[in-house]
Each structure stands twice: as structure tokens, then as C-alpha cells.
Design a protein around this motif. Structure first.
Motif, PDB file in Angstrom:
ATOM      1  N   ALA A 154       0.841  -1.195   0.000  1.00  0.00           N
ATOM      2  CA  ALA A 154       0.000   0.000   0.000  1.00  0.00           C
ATOM      3  C   ALA A 154       0.875   1.244   0.000  1.00  0.00           C
ATOM      4  O   ALA A 154       2.038   1.216   0.424  1.00  0.00           O
ATOM      5  N   ARG A 155       0.319   2.354  -0.488  1.00  0.00           N
ATOM      6  CA  ARG A 155       1.073   3.611  -0.474  1.00  0.00           C
ATOM      7  C   ARG A 155       1.501   3.942   0.952  1.00  0.00           C
ATOM      8  O   ARG A 155       0.696   3.922   1.879  1.00  0.00           O
ATOM      9  N   TRP A 197       8.991  -1.951  -1.227  1.00  0.00           N
ATOM     10  CA  TRP A 197       9.516  -1.574  -2.532  1.00  0.00           C
ATOM     11  C   TRP A 197      10.265  -2.740  -3.160  1.00  0.00           C
ATOM     12  O   TRP A 197      10.725  -3.637  -2.465  1.00  0.00           O
ATOM     13  N   ARG A 198      10.401  -2.686  -4.458  1.00  0.00           N
ATOM     14  CA  ARG A 198      11.321  -3.593  -5.144  1.00  0.00           C
ATOM     15  C   ARG A 198      12.187  -2.779  -6.097  1.00  0.00           C
ATOM     16  O   ARG A 198      11.754  -1.773  -6.654  1.00  0.00           O
ATOM     17  N   ARG A 199      13.409  -3.213  -6.245  1.00  0.00           N
ATOM     18  CA  ARG A 199      14.321  -2.542  -7.155  1.00  0.00           C
ATOM     19  C   ARG A 199      13.922  -2.847  -8.591  1.00  0.00           C
ATOM     20  O   ARG A 199      13.392  -3.920  -8.891  1.00  0.00           O
ATOM     21  N   ALA A 200      14.202  -1.905  -9.465  1.00  0.00           N
ATOM     22  CA  ALA A 200      13.866  -2.081 -10.878  1.00  0.00           C
ATOM     23  C   ALA A 200      14.975  -1.473 -11.722  1.00  0.00           C
ATOM     24  O   ALA A 200      15.702  -0.573 -11.276  1.00  0.00           O
ATOM     25  N   ALA A 232      -6.197  13.001  -1.347  1.00  0.00           N
ATOM     26  CA  ALA A 232      -6.192  13.417  -2.747  1.00  0.00           C
ATOM     27  C   ALA A 232      -5.243  12.556  -3.563  1.00  0.00           C
ATOM     28  O   ALA A 232      -5.580  12.100  -4.671  1.00  0.00           O
ATOM     29  N   LEU A 233      -4.044  12.313  -3.051  1.00  0.00           N
ATOM     30  CA  LEU A 233      -3.057  11.518  -3.789  1.00  0.00           C
ATOM     31  C   LEU A 233      -3.548  10.099  -4.039  1.00  0.00           C
ATOM     32  O   LEU A 233      -3.183   9.472  -5.045  1.00  0.00           O
ATOM     33  N   ASP A 234      -4.386   9.582  -3.141  1.00  0.00           N
ATOM     34  CA  ASP A 234      -4.885   8.216  -3.307  1.00  0.00           C
ATOM     35  C   ASP A 234      -5.812   8.060  -4.505  1.00  0.00           C
ATOM     36  O   ASP A 234      -6.116   6.930  -4.913  1.00  0.00           O
ATOM     37  N   LYS A 235      -6.259   9.172  -5.078  1.00  0.00           N
ATOM     38  CA  LYS A 235      -7.103   9.098  -6.269  1.00  0.00           C
ATOM     39  C   LYS A 235      -6.272   8.943  -7.556  1.00  0.00           C
ATOM     40  O   LYS A 235      -6.848   8.698  -8.621  1.00  0.00           O
ATOM     41  N   LEU A 236      -4.962   9.080  -7.466  1.00  0.00           N
ATOM     42  CA  LEU A 236      -4.123   9.068  -8.655  1.00  0.00           C
ATOM     43  C   LEU A 236      -3.889   7.656  -9.179  1.00  0.00           C
ATOM     44  O   LEU A 236      -3.847   6.687  -8.421  1.00  0.00           O
ATOM     45  N   LYS A 237      -3.669   7.573 -10.482  1.00  0.00           N
ATOM     46  CA  LYS A 237      -3.192   6.343 -11.099  1.00  0.00           C
ATOM     47  C   LYS A 237      -1.685   6.197 -10.931  1.00  0.00           C
ATOM     48  O   LYS A 237      -1.156   5.081 -10.900  1.00  0.00           O
ATOM     49  N   LEU A 238      -0.987   7.335 -10.839  1.00  0.00           N
ATOM     50  CA  LEU A 238       0.469   7.313 -10.793  1.00  0.00           C
ATOM     51  C   LEU A 238       0.986   8.501  -9.992  1.00  0.00           C
ATOM     52  O   LEU A 238       0.606   9.641 -10.249  1.00  0.00           O
ATOM     53  N   LEU A 239       1.862   8.222  -9.031  1.00  0.00           N
ATOM     54  CA  LEU A 239       2.573   9.249  -8.291  1.00  0.00           C
ATOM     55  C   LEU A 239       4.062   8.907  -8.351  1.00  0.00           C
ATOM     56  O   LEU A 239       4.480   7.837  -7.892  1.00  0.00           O
ATOM     57  N   VAL A 240       4.841   9.817  -8.942  1.00  0.00           N
ATOM     58  CA  VAL A 240       6.271   9.603  -9.131  1.00  0.00           C
ATOM     59  C   VAL A 240       7.040  10.661  -8.352  1.00  0.00           C
ATOM     60  O   VAL A 240       6.702  11.842  -8.409  1.00  0.00           O
ATOM     61  N   SER A 241       8.080  10.225  -7.648  1.00  0.00           N
ATOM     62  CA  SER A 241       8.999  11.150  -6.993  1.00  0.00           C
ATOM     63  C   SER A 241      10.361  11.018  -7.659  1.00  0.00           C
ATOM     64  O   SER A 241      10.915   9.921  -7.744  1.00  0.00           O
ATOM     65  N   ILE A 242      10.876  12.148  -8.152  1.00  0.00           N
ATOM     66  CA  ILE A 242      12.243  12.206  -8.675  1.00  0.00           C
ATOM     67  C   ILE A 242      13.032  13.051  -7.697  1.00  0.00           C
ATOM     68  O   ILE A 242      12.758  14.243  -7.533  1.00  0.00           O
ATOM     69  N   ASP A 243      14.017  12.460  -7.030  1.00  0.00           N
ATOM     70  CA  ASP A 243      14.675  13.195  -5.957  1.00  0.00           C
ATOM     71  C   ASP A 243      16.041  12.595  -5.675  1.00  0.00           C
ATOM     72  O   ASP A 243      16.353  11.475  -6.104  1.00  0.00           O
ATOM     73  N   SER A 297       4.965   7.510  -2.693  1.00  0.00           N
ATOM     74  CA  SER A 297       4.799   7.431  -4.142  1.00  0.00           C
ATOM     75  C   SER A 297       4.674   5.996  -4.626  1.00  0.00           C
ATOM     76  O   SER A 297       4.877   5.032  -3.880  1.00  0.00           O
ATOM     77  N   ASP A 298       4.385   5.877  -5.914  1.00  0.00           N
ATOM     78  CA  ASP A 298       4.379   4.569  -6.589  1.00  0.00           C
ATOM     79  C   ASP A 298       5.759   4.236  -7.133  1.00  0.00           C
ATOM     80  O   ASP A 298       6.111   3.065  -7.270  1.00  0.00           O
ATOM     81  N   VAL A 299       6.503   5.270  -7.479  1.00  0.00           N
ATOM     82  CA  VAL A 299       7.821   5.100  -8.084  1.00  0.00           C
ATOM     83  C   VAL A 299       8.760   6.147  -7.485  1.00  0.00           C
ATOM     84  O   VAL A 299       8.386   7.310  -7.342  1.00  0.00           O
ATOM     85  N   ILE A 300       9.964   5.722  -7.136  1.00  0.00           N
ATOM     86  CA  ILE A 300      11.026   6.654  -6.774  1.00  0.00           C
ATOM     87  C   ILE A 300      12.118   6.540  -7.828  1.00  0.00           C
ATOM     88  O   ILE A 300      12.657   5.454  -8.064  1.00  0.00           O
ATOM     89  N   LEU A 301      12.435   7.668  -8.467  1.00  0.00           N
ATOM     90  CA  LEU A 301      13.526   7.721  -9.426  1.00  0.00           C
ATOM     91  C   LEU A 301      14.676   8.494  -8.784  1.00  0.00           C
ATOM     92  O   LEU A 301      14.511   9.665  -8.431  1.00  0.00           O
ATOM     93  N   PRO A 302      15.834   7.876  -8.616  1.00  0.00           N
ATOM     94  CA  PRO A 302      16.955   8.584  -7.998  1.00  0.00           C
ATOM     95  C   PRO A 302      17.638   9.511  -8.993  1.00  0.00           C
ATOM     96  O   PRO A 302      18.264   9.064  -9.951  1.00  0.00           O
ATOM     97  N   GLU A 303      17.501  10.805  -8.763  1.00  0.00           N
ATOM     98  CA  GLU A 303      18.264  11.749  -9.561  1.00  0.00           C
ATOM     99  C   GLU A 303      19.687  11.777  -9.026  1.00  0.00           C
ATOM    100  O   GLU A 303      19.911  11.690  -7.811  1.00  0.00           O
TER     101      GLU A 303
END
Length: 717
Positions: A84-85, A90-93, A423-434, A444-450
Motif C-alpha cells: 500500500a502507499r 519496494w522492489r528494485r527495478a 487526494a493523492l490516493d485518487k491518482l493512477k500514478l505518483l512519481v517522486s524524482i529526488d 509514491s508509486d515510483v522513486i527515481l533517484p536523480e
């Protein structure tokens, strides 16, 4: 699709000692920086000495860039949520998998809501040409910066007075005789160049009047400190304008030539006498008259600072607007000791950077927050992100299905975390780039490591000013983990969405060369010093040539934009009801060593971070049986109650309490910050959709909290 390896910048990995010119990434100011690299490792950081105003200086946050770089408590590989959010599962990808996943969810969003159902927010600043281009290339109008919780009110207020942002008004502190500050805590919430200029000016005799319910360190540097009632500063400004007009000590020639609407202002302030404001602000009428006496002898070298973080209360826009009107009454525009208007390169016969946004079609869809349409006084260039959350929750005026938070942490900066999560729970996709594990990233659904700012290059940036400059953040070292620079991440997402022309660059050097076309500046010149000035010296615009980009071409005391929005140019002051008993207005701020919620997990900054305490006046603490050093509970009316140490002090207004922002983190893998202190945004219960209607900024200081001695069983959260 198989991605290319993220490109490294030329020179990275070379053995030996070298200097790389970069920009600090430890807060949103982004000071130019010299980075010393030895055998692929950063060994020293200091300010870029080619920027004379900065020199080799860095603040504590900037100096902590080294321990941040070599800390392992940050995202090291792309992550996809499993449980759940917020559950932390998490799993690595691989980058291929995670980018394909994002593209699939974006296509689902487009099918459900159209391209306008995609939104992105970032921290604003120098590099937004990239993020704006990315959002527009997807066909969405919904780019936002963080100014709903920072400078949105003063930005929009300046547009209604001068036709441009407050950032284009550069205070000439070196030649100023008097600076009036409304909670602008220059010494602690610091920009290094501004803080140095301020201290030099004070040493050279500049007078300072500081207005704030709490005595900050900046107040300690002031000649005059007014401890005003919380959220009452608009009443003070109306009275200052009244007194200046009544006594005719304004620059009549300047106002006659360059201002429209002086009669509207006279009508608005006709009853705002010094005695009237005293009842609302607590500032004695005689002291206000004494300030007016003083500035009458110092004008036009008097600066009323319109503010920076102005997301405070529902008339903050008018605090900034009235401060800007006070400056115009001084006639201090484009004069030494006043405000110098920032110049674009074209002013000096040069060309600006070629915009990436020119590569994509203009989006004509209306914004989801109404900025520029149903909200004409809100700048569509920055948006108001709280209304993005409203649209997520209600699907009005249309639905939003995908949200990318790029280096922006709304769960730390916006009020009412629980309302945000609904509000965020209504989203199909939440991405954090950080570059770090933020509260929003953990939900979030996805964390992208900048890649960190030392591990990446950014697009070039042009900075208008008295002398416009081009600035560079070059890559200093190779990434330590499986991270990528933002320009590459956005390019790869667009390619998967079938949009290639917007960011079709194979390297950052290729992108830089595109930006520099026509400027007469080369990549080699940028790399040589990191900062390239486009004029040899600043030049003031002659009075005969002075024009303003407002609808009238003049400084608008009577604003056409506000009339279109159905709003007054200067409304009556709305009196504040004083909280009594165990109730207080909650105020917040930050120290010089921390930048909001992003600093406390830093190994060095955590070590020197001040203990978070609750300032409370002794006259209010006594009846509540609260002594200095006692533990107290702070309740904002929701499910969260914070526990904090009381600091009983006369240096705060009796109606208010104050705490530092950026504490109370909940992300378990950021172990140094976890559970330290109280999250003020979680106390701001029910405040997510309360904002200044004219400027759009959040009403962050209109929260009323209850304070009582802590129970032995502890506080709930």
C-alpha cells in the motif's frame, strides 16, 4: 526499449586534481560553486570567486554538500512500490522497467483524462525551462512550482503593480539608507549574497526596521523592532501609506509621471490613521509617525522589502502589494539605494539562451487551478499547487491521474498531510524524482533517484539582474549509485510516449550548444568560470525611457488585473480575533543551518541542528502552568498531536507560538531525521484549501493550536 547508458560529462573520471564549476544544490538558492575534485572524489567545496558578490563563501548547508554526497541514506536505484502507499514495501527495478512502467501509467491517464490529466511540480528557479518543456511536450498545461507555500503572493502582487515578478526588483542595499523588513529573516533564511550585502550595509550605516511577531536574529541587527500581532501587517502598511499621503512626503513628480490610481489608494487609506492601526497591530501611533519622520529625510533611498516567503495569511498578497506601493511612493525605482530592475541580455544588446520550450507546441488547454483564466491574478507560469490537490480529490474542473513531484515534497511543505494523502490516493500514478527519501517519495508509486548536484550537469540558466549572467552546473564526479540526471530522465519518458523532438539530445553538451546559439558564448567559456556576465557594468534606465509591462504601461496602484479578477486594488483590512486561553496562532520558520525538510538527515547538519522548541510568551505560559524547559503538547485539531519542549520567552507576541519547520519526519530509512521533533504541517489541520484569494498563497499562519503541559503517557501521532 533499451535505454542508452546515462551519459557522463567530458572530463569526469580523469585522474589528478581539477576544479569544476557547479551550483550548490543544498537549498533552492543555488549559489555558484567551485568544486575541487581529486582522482574522481570531491575534496573541497567553496563559493565561485568569479561571482564577486558571493566570493568563496558558502553557508552551513552548502558546506554540508560533501557529507551528503558520501552518505548512503539516499535512493540508490529506481524503486517500484509493492504494498500500500506509504507502507515502505519496494522492489528494485532497472531504468528500462521503471520508465516503461511510468509510460504505461501515463498512457492510462491520457486515455482517462486526456493529456491535461498529467501534472508536475518542482521547486522552481533556474532550470524550469526543462520541466515546463517536458510537461508541455506531453500536451498538459499543468506545471507548478512550490510558490503556493513560498513566494506566490509577492510574485503575483508585483505583477499587479509593476507587470513583472518581485524577483526582477533587486534591492541596492549598498546605497540604501533604510530597509524595512516584514518577517524577511535575511540572516537566518539566508541567501548568502543577500546576507553578505545586508551585513555590509548595516556596517556602513543603513538603518533597519524589522516587523515580525517574533524577534529573529535579523531583528537583533535592526535599529527598530516592532513585535506586531500575528497576521496584522497589512493594517500597518495602510497606516504608513495614509501618513505618507496625508503629509505629502512622497515623490510627487515620480507618481505623476509613472503611476495610475493614486486616488484609489487615497480612498482606501483615508481612515487608516496611526491610531487606527495601533488597535490592530499593537504598534504605538507615535512610533509609526517617528518612522515616517525618519524616512522623509532618507527618501528615495528607502526600501520596503515586499517579502519572500509570503504564504502566511489571507491578506498576505495585499501586504506585499502595499509594500510595493510604498516603494513607488518613495520614487525609488531605478535609482541608487532603491530597487534596480533586473535586465535581460537584450537590454545590453545580447541574446538570451535559446529556450527548450520553443521546441514544443503551445498548450491551449486551461490550467486545472484556473491560473490566468478563472483566477486572472494568479500567474499561469507558476500555478497554485493546492488547487492541483483539489482537482485530484474532486475531478473538478477536470480529473488528474498522474503527478510527478520533481525535487518537491508537498507532504512536508503543504498543510494537512492527511488531506493531501486522500487526494493523492485518487491518482493512477505518483512519481517522486529526488536525491533523497522525501515524505512524498515514500508515499509514491515510483522513486527515481536523480544524481546529486555534484554527479550531474543541468541545463544552462540565464539569470536577469543589474548585469544579466549565464550560469552553469557542470558534472564534477561520476554517480555513486544507479542514478540519472533529470534531463535524461525526462527525455527517456518522452521518447516512450512517442515525443522525440522536444528533448532529442544525446548529451548535455549537445543540449548546451543548442541553448547557446546566438548568445556569442561557448561551452568552453562557460566551463572556464561557471558564470559569464553579459555586460561589463550595470546601467540604470533613464527616467525618460522608463516603462512598465502592465496593461497601462505604468505602475498600477489601481490594477487592471485585479479588476478583471473582480478583486479590489486595496481592500479594507480584515481584523484578527485574538486567540485566548490555551489557544495560539502557530508560526514557523527555519534556522540558518537547515533548509526546510531536506536537511535534517544530513550527517553534518543533523549534528549541528538546533533543538526544536516551542516559543511561548511568559504571560500566556504562566496561567497554563508551563515553565521554560517543560514538555508540552500542541494540538491542531486533527489526529496528530505534537510533543515539544517549551521555550518561555518575551521575544514572541503573546498571541502566538513558534517552532522550526522541517522536523517530524516519518521515513524510516532516513534514520537521523526519523521521529525528531514535530511536523508543523501536520498540525495545520483543515488548511490545505485555505489560501489568499488574490495571490493564491497558502494561509500557513492562520492555524490555531491548543497548547498544554504534556501528559506522562506521551502524545499521539
Amino acid at each position: 526499449m533499451t535505454t542508452n547508458m546515462a551519459p557522463n560529462v567530458r572530463g569526469v573520471g580523469v585522474r589528478g586534481k581539477r576544479t569544476v564549476y557547479s551550483m550548490c544544490g543544498m537549498c533552492a538558492v543555488r549559489c555558484p560553486m567551485e568544486v575541487t575534485v581529486e582522482d574522481g572524489k570531491v575534496t573541497w567545496l567553496q563559493g565561485n570567486r568569479h561571482d564577486a558578490a558571493l566570493g568563496a563563501s558558502l553557508c552551513a548547508k552548502g558546506s554540508a554538500g560533501l557529507p551528503f554526497e558520501y552518505d548512503d541514506e539516499r535512493p540508490q536505484t529506481p524503486l517500484i512500490r509493492m504494498g500500500a502507499r506509504g507502507s515502505g514495501q519496494w522492489r528494485r527495478a532497472s531504468w528500462d522497467e521503471v520508465l516503461d512502467y511510468i509510460a504505461d501509467k501515463l498512457r492510462e491517464t491520457v486515455e482517462a483524462f486526456g493529456p491535461r490529466g498529467i501534472a508536475l511540480s518542482d521547486r522552481g528557479g533556474f532550470f524550469t525551462d526543462l520541466t515546463r518543456t517536458f510537461v508541455a511536450a506531453l500536451g498538459s498545461p499543468n506545471y507548478f512550482n512550490h510558490d503556493a507555500t513560498c513566494g506566490g503572493n509577492v510574485h503575483n502582487a508585483a505583477r499587479t503593480v509593476f507587470g513583472f515578478s518581485h524577483a526582477a526588483l533587486v534591492p541596492d542595499l549598498k546605497n540604501a539608507k533604510h530597509l524595512v523588513l516584514y518577517g524577511r529573516n535575511i540572516v537566518e533564511s539566508l541567501m548568502v549574497k543577500e546576507a553578505k550585502a545586508f551585513m555590509d550595509a548595516v556596517a556602513n550605516g543603513m538603518r533597519v526596521t524589522y516587523i515580525d511577531p517574533r524577534a529573529s536574529i535579523t531583528a537583533c541587527k535592526a535599529d527598530r523592532y516592532w513585535r506586531v500581532r500575528p497576521n496584522s501587517d497589512y493594517a500597518l502598511n495602510l497606516a504608513l501609506i495614509h501618513e505618507i499621503l496625508e503629509r505629502e512626503i512622497y515623490d510627487k513628480e515620480f507618481v505623476e509621471r509613472f503611476v495610475i490610481g493614486i486616488d484609489v489608494v487615497r480612498e482606501a487609506v483615508k481612515d487608516a490613521t496611526p491610531e487606527w492601526q495601533e488597535a490592530h497591530t499593537g504598534v504605538p501611533a507615535g512610533e509609526l509617525r517617528a518612522l515616517v519622520d525618519e524616512i522623509a529625510t532618507q527618501a528615495p533611498r528607502v526600501i520596503f522589502h515586499p517579502g519572500w516567503m509570503t504564504a502566511r495569511h489571507k491578506q498576505s498578497f495585499y501586504v506585499s502589494r502595499s509594500a510595493l506601493i510604498l516603494n513607488a511612493l518613495m520614487g525609488n525605482v531605478e535609482l541608487p539605494g532603491g530597487f534596480v530592475i533586473a535586465k535581460p541580455p537584450e537590454y545590453y544588446g545580447r541574446k538570451s539562451l535559446k529556450p527548450l520550450a520553443a521546441r514544443v507546441p503551445k498548450v491551449t488547454e486551461p490550467r486545472v487551478d484556473g491560473a490566468g483564466t478563472t483566477r486572472p491574478s494568479w500567474d499561469p507560469g507558476i500555478g497554485m499547487v493546492h488547487q492541483l490537490f483539489a482537482a485530484m480529490e474532486t475531478a473538478q474542473p477536470y480529473g488528474v491521474g498522474a503527478y510527478i513531484a520533481y525535487r518537491h515534497d508537498p507532504l512536508t511543505s503543504l498543510p494537512d498531510v492527511e488531506a493531501q494523502k486522500r487526494a493523492l490516493d485518487k491518482l493512477k500514478l505518483l512519481v517522486s524524482i529526488d536525491v533523497r527519501y522525501s515524505e512524498t517519495g515514500w508515499y509514491s508509486d515510483v522513486i527515481l533517484p536523480e544524481s546529486t548536484y555534484l554527479e550531474r550537469a543541468n541545463i544552462l540558466a540565464g539569470v536577469p539582474g543589474p548585469v544579466p549572467v549565464l550560469v552553469m552546473r557542470d558534472q564534477a564526479i561520476a554517480p555513486r549509485f544507479d542514478s540519472r540526471p533529470a534531463w535524461w530522465i525526462f527525455r527517456e519518458i518522452l521518447h516512450r510516449m512517442g515525443v522525440k523532438e522536444a528533448l532529442d539530445f544525446e548529451s548535455i553538451e549537445e543540449l548546451w550548444n543548442y541553448q547557446l546559439e546566438g548568445t556569442g558564448v561557448t561551452v568552453a567559456e562557460m566551463r572556464k568560470e561557471g558564470v559569464v556576465a553579459l555586460a561589463s557594468a550595470p546601467k540604470l534606465t533613464p527616467r525618460d525611457a522608463l516603462k512598465f509591462p502592465t496593461p497601462s504601461g505604468k505602475i498600477e496602484f489601481d490594477s487592471a488585473i485585479l479588476r478583471e479578477a473582480g478583486l479590489p486594488s486595496l481592500p479594507p483590512y480584515e481584523p484578527k480575533v485574538a486567540p485566548t486561553g490555551d489557544r495560539f496562532t502557530l508560526l514557523f520558520g527555519r534556522p540558518a543551518t537547515l533548509a526546510h525538510g531536506q536537511s535534517l538527515n544530513n550527517p553534518l547538519l543533523r549534528e549541528i541542528a538546533p533543538k526544536q522548541v516551542l516559543w511561548i510568551h511568559p504571560d500566556r505560559a504562566g496561567p497554563l502552568a508551563i515553565r521554560d524547559g517543560d514538555e508540552v503538547e500542541v494540538d491542531g485539531g486533527g489526529s496528530y498531536v505534537g510533543r515539544i519542549t517549551a521555550k518561555v520567552t518575551p521575544w514572541i507576541h503573546p498571541e502566538a507560538v513558534f517552532m522550526l519547520h522541517g522536523y517530524g519526519a516519518t521515513v524510516p530509512v532516513a534514520t537521523r531525521a526519523l521521529g525528531v521533533g514535530v511536523a508543523d504541517q501536520r498540525l495545520q489541520h483543515g488548511k490545505l484549501y485555505e489560501f489568499d484569494p488574490a495571490g493564491g498563497g497558502c494561509a500557513l499562519t492562520e492555524t490555531i493550536v491548543r497548547v498544554k503541559p504534556a501528559t506522562t503517557t506521551g502524545a499521539k501521532s
